[in-house]
Write a protein that holds these residues in place. Structure first.
Motif, PDB file in Angstrom:
ATOM      1  N   PHE A 168     -32.691   4.558  -9.791  1.00  0.00           N
ATOM      2  CA  PHE A 168     -32.118   4.315 -11.107  1.00  0.00           C
ATOM      3  C   PHE A 168     -31.856   2.820 -11.237  1.00  0.00           C
ATOM      4  N   VAL A 169     -32.366   2.229 -12.307  1.00  0.00           N
ATOM      5  CA  VAL A 169     -32.205   0.795 -12.519  1.00  0.00           C
ATOM      6  C   VAL A 169     -31.522   0.567 -13.859  1.00  0.00           C
ATOM      7  N   GLU A 170     -30.321  -0.028 -13.784  1.00  0.00           N
ATOM      8  CA  GLU A 170     -29.549  -0.318 -14.981  1.00  0.00           C
ATOM      9  C   GLU A 170     -29.762  -1.769 -15.395  1.00  0.00           C
TER      10      GLU A 170
ATOM     11  N   GLY B   9     -28.145  13.506  -2.160  1.00  0.00           N
ATOM     12  CA  GLY B   9     -29.044  12.493  -1.643  1.00  0.00           C
ATOM     13  C   GLY B   9     -29.331  11.358  -2.596  1.00  0.00           C
ATOM     14  N   ASP B  10     -28.967  11.520  -3.873  1.00  0.00           N
ATOM     15  CA  ASP B  10     -29.184  10.436  -4.823  1.00  0.00           C
ATOM     16  C   ASP B  10     -28.271   9.255  -4.503  1.00  0.00           C
ATOM     17  N   SER B  11     -28.796   8.060  -4.657  1.00  0.00           N
ATOM     18  CA  SER B  11     -28.012   6.844  -4.428  1.00  0.00           C
ATOM     19  C   SER B  11     -27.754   6.140  -5.758  1.00  0.00           C
ATOM     20  N   TRP B  12     -26.614   5.488  -5.848  1.00  0.00           N
ATOM     21  CA  TRP B  12     -26.294   4.707  -7.033  1.00  0.00           C
ATOM     22  C   TRP B  12     -27.180   3.463  -7.089  1.00  0.00           C
ATOM     23  N   GLY B  13     -27.523   3.066  -8.315  1.00  0.00           N
ATOM     24  CA  GLY B  13     -28.236   1.818  -8.493  1.00  0.00           C
ATOM     25  C   GLY B  13     -27.294   0.637  -8.345  1.00  0.00           C
TER      26      GLY B  13
END
Length: 119
Positions: free
Chosen positions: A4-6, A106-110
């Motif tokens: 995810f790219v903010e 398993g999702d990582s924060w951007g």
């Protein structure tokens, strides 16, 4: 690889506007509910706005009427239009997906995008 790219943050005066973007990769974007979170210095991360896979939206009370969440499934991108910004909106803004009401294991924060509201 899920990513995810903010983007779109910046420095703005009170009353100003910004439009944040969140682009996802490695997922079938259209099937997921998506969320915008923010984290101010010294505070816990909080949920700001949500948009379901079908387009239903919800907002934190303090941003209702000022923020608008939307998505473009063809671009795997979610947006947050922020108007009438206040000093208390200053934070790092993050996006995340949800599946059946929960974050996907398993999702990582951007890296987030910094929004600073100051005169």
């Amino acid at each position: 690889q899920v990513q995810f790219v903010e983007s779109g943050g910046g420095l703005v005066q009170p009353g100003g506007s910004l439009r944040l973007s969140c682009t996802a990769s490695g997922i079938i974007f259209s099937v997921y509910d998506m969320d915008w979170f923010r984290q101010a210095p010294g505070r816990q991360r909080e949920l700001v706005a949500t948009i379901s896979s079908s387009g239903s939206v919800n907002y934190k009370d303090s941003v209702k009427g000022r923020f608008t969440i939307s998505r473009d499934n063809a671009k795997s991108t979610m947006y947050l239009q922020m108007n009438s910004l206040k000093v208390e909106d200053t934070a790092v803004y993050y996006c995340m997906r949800r599946w059946r009401g929960s974050q996907v294991k398993g999702d990582s924060w951007g890296q987030g995008t910094q929004v600073t509201v100051s005169s």
